[in-house]
Write a protein that holds these residues in place. Structure first.
Motif, PDB file in Angstrom:
ATOM      1  N   ASN A   1       0.586 -14.772   5.947  1.00 20.40           N
ATOM      2  CA  ASN A   1       0.970 -14.705   7.352  1.00 20.40           C
ATOM      3  C   ASN A   1       1.314 -13.285   7.768  1.00 20.40           C
ATOM      4  N   LYS A   2       1.051 -12.976   9.039  1.00 19.73           N
ATOM      5  CA  LYS A   2       1.531 -11.708   9.582  1.00 19.73           C
ATOM      6  C   LYS A   2       3.051 -11.737   9.603  1.00 19.73           C
ATOM      7  N   ALA A   3       3.683 -10.666   9.147  1.00 22.93           N
ATOM      8  CA  ALA A   3       5.137 -10.629   9.029  1.00 22.93           C
ATOM      9  C   ALA A   3       5.778 -10.405  10.392  1.00 22.93           C
ATOM     10  N   SER A   4       6.994 -10.936  10.539  1.00 22.44           N
ATOM     11  CA  SER A   4       7.780 -10.689  11.746  1.00 22.44           C
ATOM     12  C   SER A   4       9.255 -10.770  11.393  1.00 22.44           C
ATOM     13  N   GLY A   5      10.064  -9.990  12.108  1.00 25.63           N
ATOM     14  CA  GLY A   5      11.499  -9.992  11.853  1.00 25.63           C
ATOM     15  C   GLY A   5      11.838  -9.383  10.504  1.00 25.63           C
ATOM     16  N   GLU A   6      13.073  -9.614  10.061  1.00 22.10           N
ATOM     17  CA  GLU A   6      13.515  -9.093   8.780  1.00 22.10           C
ATOM     18  C   GLU A   6      13.001  -9.969   7.645  1.00 22.10           C
ATOM     19  N   ASN A   7      12.775  -9.342   6.508  1.00 20.47           N
ATOM     20  CA  ASN A   7      12.370 -10.074   5.312  1.00 20.47           C
ATOM     21  C   ASN A   7      13.500 -11.028   4.906  1.00 20.47           C
TER      22      ASN A   7
END
Length: 878
Positions: free
Chosen positions: A825-831
């Motif tokens: 998935n494309k990342a979003s927000g903090e890990n």
């Protein structure tokens, strides 16, 4: 006597010592492991009931195979990606080759007429148990603080110098020396006109060897420090029976020593030096015993004589009375005899095979291929001389793996941590005592442990930190009237924690605090909560010290460390004493943050964690000074012409993670500006640190430039700050310091893979000179093992093994797709993986003389992947 019987599956080949293989120029035991299977298969095929015919034919095939194999042995070894090799003997210590098993170490010189093994055992230190705390200094420390806050810096420095004099005080000491055991000398008569000389260090198997011809006879020596049996082994062989004639002797530089010869054995005993106010009380013993095939062994009062020998295995055992930093009650002779007796139950091939198997279990976890040129066919010393004029990417890869070799050979679980020179030192009074300098050097030694897949080898450092958390209570209580524990900028085998080298260099109470970062990083890389629970009292004690010792500075009411210094640097002539140095502030921030996160993870100490949160809010922010630089001190005292080797205030960039291009670009640019002002050329360890900084600054070409500077030939002079690399690939300050080797290993791994900034950044700082390559086995936070291949500077394939599961966030300059049935998935927000959490820092203060920064960064792509423990995930370029 060692038998010439070679066994497989209960069967045996009984060969006389001058078997056809030996007559073909081969030494006993060589290549048997590679051809035994074929020998037995041949026996089965040709077996017509005539056993004698079968054996003769098998031997003939074996001899021929070995004969043709040996024709190209030198060429094969010399071209190995994992071999340091030379066509001349070592003429000095910086040309000799290191072997070690964590506890024992040796430098191998490999002359034709004389073999010298310079011997070390890790607990051979000057002095005796005891700390170095000077009593009654608290009132002076209070007065130093007062002078600093009044702006009377010269007066504060003078008081610090008189309170902690440059020479060790009458009731204290400034640390003990790590000392050598001595030398084993093996002298060979009639070898003056040797030809076809060749020596090497095979770091793939941790074996040193030398070979040459004399009057038509081929001689070979093979040496290793056994990782499994606790002894050093020397194997002497020749292609013609009865050709080995040599004399074995031992010597030592220690004044208190005795040598005796008994039952075909050399026995050297000694006691280490008395220094400052400490009596030398480490007793050591060395036992050397040869087992020969053919010929005879005779004795003199000081030597063993081998005459007409076909082959010999020399067993070297060393032990001391050292048990731990406060107990020296062991029997050195019994320890030494125990190791020797165990090793003598095994023949050479058994010892060698077990050693290689154990060593390979560490070494083979990581591989690095940066390409090969014709330079790789040249002797290693020539390659170092020509590195900056002839492309040689394989030398960089060899240097990287050599550093890993040194860590495996110098820091095994259950042994002591590596000193300033690892475990290799030939002097009673070595540079900087070859002890533990913990304002950078010891920490640097262990930077490669986690990322280069040698996590277990971190353990010796953890053991020392635990010891210091005990002895450091004395310095915290006596000197600072504080709870918890601390250590200053040096320690030794006896775990001293007071100031060393006087009130200038020594007045830095942060060494223990910095060391605790290694405990926290080990947790971040492994997710091992049992480990975290075990070391939590150490983390808590380090934080507790700062709760009590921080002082309110008068201008901003920030809480700062005082007195202290920015390691070894000055802001006025001969004045370095200060309050609130940038590095101190960064380390305190990490210590408090780590303790908070550890308490939360373990669900303990809520009230203490709340106290730490309150203290953190009052720490100073980082500051950008008038030249656009990251300020080194609380005030803007930096000089544009300052070329000091320590750039300690960049701790927050590396090994810390408080400075990020994505989160605080102004600080990122300021760190870069500080590096530019300081310049590149410096001591070896300093250039090693700079490789890591430039990698964190995402500038692979500048990082590589520092590697090039480091891989320049070191000068013959043993003083100064020229850096460089010796012919044996040891780092030069000068003289030799092992931290530069380890620093470059860490830097190369940082160029290829980073994980400190909330994601796994793949190829973050790849230089133009490495357009194609691959690396396998590097490790990141979160317990991910990563393999990368790239072509034309772009990702080709990527493999991630998840050891403990959890979210894997990837950051790349190129788009990738999953190569398998899993969702990317494309990342979003903090890990959301807590092992990647990045602590928020205060907004920096920026000089009004500095223009805003418009940081130009390469576009990145970020992906999230939820992983399961033990699963492998493959990716390929889009």
């Amino acid at each position: 006597m060692e038998s010439c019987t070679y066994r497989k599956s209960g069967k045996a080949i009984h060969d006389r010592k001058h078997i056809q293989g030996m007559e073909a120029g081969i030494w006993p035991g060589q290549y048997y492991s590679e051809v035994e299977d074929l020998v037995y298969k041949t026996k089965i095929v040709i077996n017509n009931g005539n056993k004698r015919h079968t054996m003769m034919k098998a031997r003939t095939i074996l001899g021929l195979m070995i004969f043709f194999s040996i024709l190209n042995v030198n060429k094969t070894v010399a071209q190995s990606n994992y071999t340091l090799w030379y066509d001349k003997p070592a003429t000095n210590w910086n040309e000799a080759l290191p072997i070690g098993n964590g506890r024992l170490a040796s430098m191998v010189f490999s002359g034709a007429t004389e073999e010298r093994l310079q011997l070390n055992e890790e607990s051979v230190w000057a002095g005796e148990p005891g700390n170095n705390i000077i009593k009654g200094v608290y009132d002076s420390i209070v007065q130093i603080r007062k002078l600093i806050f009044e702006g009377k810096y010269k007066e504060a420095q003078d008081l610090s110098n008189s309170t902690f004099p440059r020479q060790a005080p009458r009731d204290g000491n400034y640390g003990m020396q790590y000392q050598p055991v001595g030398n084993l000398l093996i002298r060979f008569a009639g070898h003056e006109n040797a030809t076809k000389y060749y020596r090497d260090l095979d770091i793939q198997h941790a074996l040193a060897s030398v070979s040459y011809d004399v009057n038509g006879v081929s001689f070979k020596r093979e040496m290793f420090a056994s990782l499994t049996d606790g002894v050093i082994i020397v194997r002497l062989t020749a292609s013609k029976p009865e050709s080995i004639n040599c004399v074995l002797s031992l010597n030592t530089p220690h004044k208190v020593s005795q040598l005796k010869v008994k039952n075909d054995e050399l026995i050297l005993t000694g006691t280490t030096s008395s220094v400052d106010n400490k009596q030398g009380r480490v007793n050591f013993e060395t036992q050397v015993l040869p087992k020969v095939q053919g010929g005879k062994v005779s004795m003199t009062d000081t030597s063993l004589i081998l005459t007409g020998v076909d082959a010999a295995t020399v067993y070297i055992s060393i032990g001391t009375n050292f048990k731990n930093y406060h107990d020296i009650s062991r029997n050195a002779s019994a320890v030494t005899s125990g190791y020797l007796a165990n090793a003598l139950t095994k023949n050479y091939e058994t010892l060698k095979s077990a050693h290689i198997k154990k060593y390979s279990s560490y070494f083979e976890r990581v591989s690095l291929d940066l390409g090969t040129t014709a330079q790789s066919k040249k002797p290693t010393n020539v390659r170092v001389v020509e590195f900056n004029s002839n492309p040689d990417p394989q030398l960089t890869a060899l240097y990287f793996q050599f550093g890993r070799y040194l860590l495996i050979s110098g820091s095994q679980p259950g042994t002591a941590p590596t000193t300033l020179q690892g475990k290799w030192n030939d002097k009673l009074n070595p540079a900087w005592d070859s002890k533990y300098t913990i304002n950078i050097n010891t920490e640097m030694n262990y930077w490669p442990a986690e990322p280069t897949n040698l996590s277990e080898l971190h353990q010796p450092l953890f053991d020392m930190i635990k010891d210091l958390s005990v002895t450091g209570k004395e310095s915290a209580t006596e000197m600072y009237h504080a709870r918890g524990w601390n250590a200053h900028h040096n320690t030794d085998q006896w775990r001293i924690t007071g100031p060393v080298d006087g009130g200038f260099y020594g007045m830095w109470p942060m060494g223990g605090a910095w060391l605790t970062q290694h405990l926290w990083y080990h947790y971040l890389y492994t997710g091992d909560k049992d480990f975290l629970k075990d070391v939590y009292p150490v983390l808590k004690g380090a934080a507790m010290f700062f709760v009590d010792v921080l002082q309110e500075e008068p201008t901003h009411k920030w809480l700062v460390v005082s007195p202290s210094m920015s390691p070894e640097n000055t802001y006025e002539k001969s004045v370095g004493i200060t309050a609130g140095g940038t590095m101190d502030n960064q380390i305190v921030f990490d210590v408090l943050s780590n303790a908070i996160h550890a308490a939360n993870t373990l669900q303990t100490d809520n009230e203490f964690a709340d106290t730490l949160r309150t203290v953190i809010k009052r720490l100073p922010p980082m500051q950008v000074g008038q030249y656009g630089q990251l300020q080194e001190w609380l005030k803007d005292w930096d000089r544009k012409d300052d070329k000091h080797r320590h750039i300690s205030h960049l701790y927050g960039l590396f090994p810390g993670n408080q400075i990020s291009p994505y989160r605080n670009p102004q600080l990122f640019n300021a760190a870069r500006q500080s590096l530019v002002y300081r310049g590149d050329k410096s001591t070896g360890w300093s250039m090693g640190w700079k490789v890591n900084w430039w990698a964190r600054l995402l500038d692979g070409n500048r990082a590589y430039k520092l590697i090039s500077d480091q891989l320049s030939p070191a000068p013959a002079e043993t003083t100064g700050q020229n850096g460089g690399t010796y012919p044996n690939l040891f780092d030069a300050h000068p003289p030799f310091q092992i931290d530069g080797n380890f620093g470059c290993v860490s830097g190369i791994s940082e160029m290829l893979l980073q994980s400190q900034d909330g994601a796994i950044h793949v190829l973050p700082a790849l230089p133009d000179v490495w357009p194609n390559g691959n690396v396998k086995g590097l490790v990141t936070r979160g317990g991910f093992v990563v393999d990368i291949s790239w072509k034309d500077g772009k990702i080709n394939t990527l493999k991630v093994i998840s050891k403990i599961g959890g979210n894997c966030r990837l950051r790349l300059y190129d788009e990738i797709v999953a190569d398998g049935k899993f969702k990317l998935n494309k990342a979003s927000g903090e890990n959301q993986n807590p092992l990647f959490e990045v602590e928020s820092i205060k907004q920096p203060l920026i000089s009004d003389k500095v223009a805003p920064v418009d940081l130009k960064l390469r576009k990145t792509y970020e992906y999230d992947l939820v992983t399961e423990p033990g699963k492998t995930y493959l990716f390929k370029a889009l």
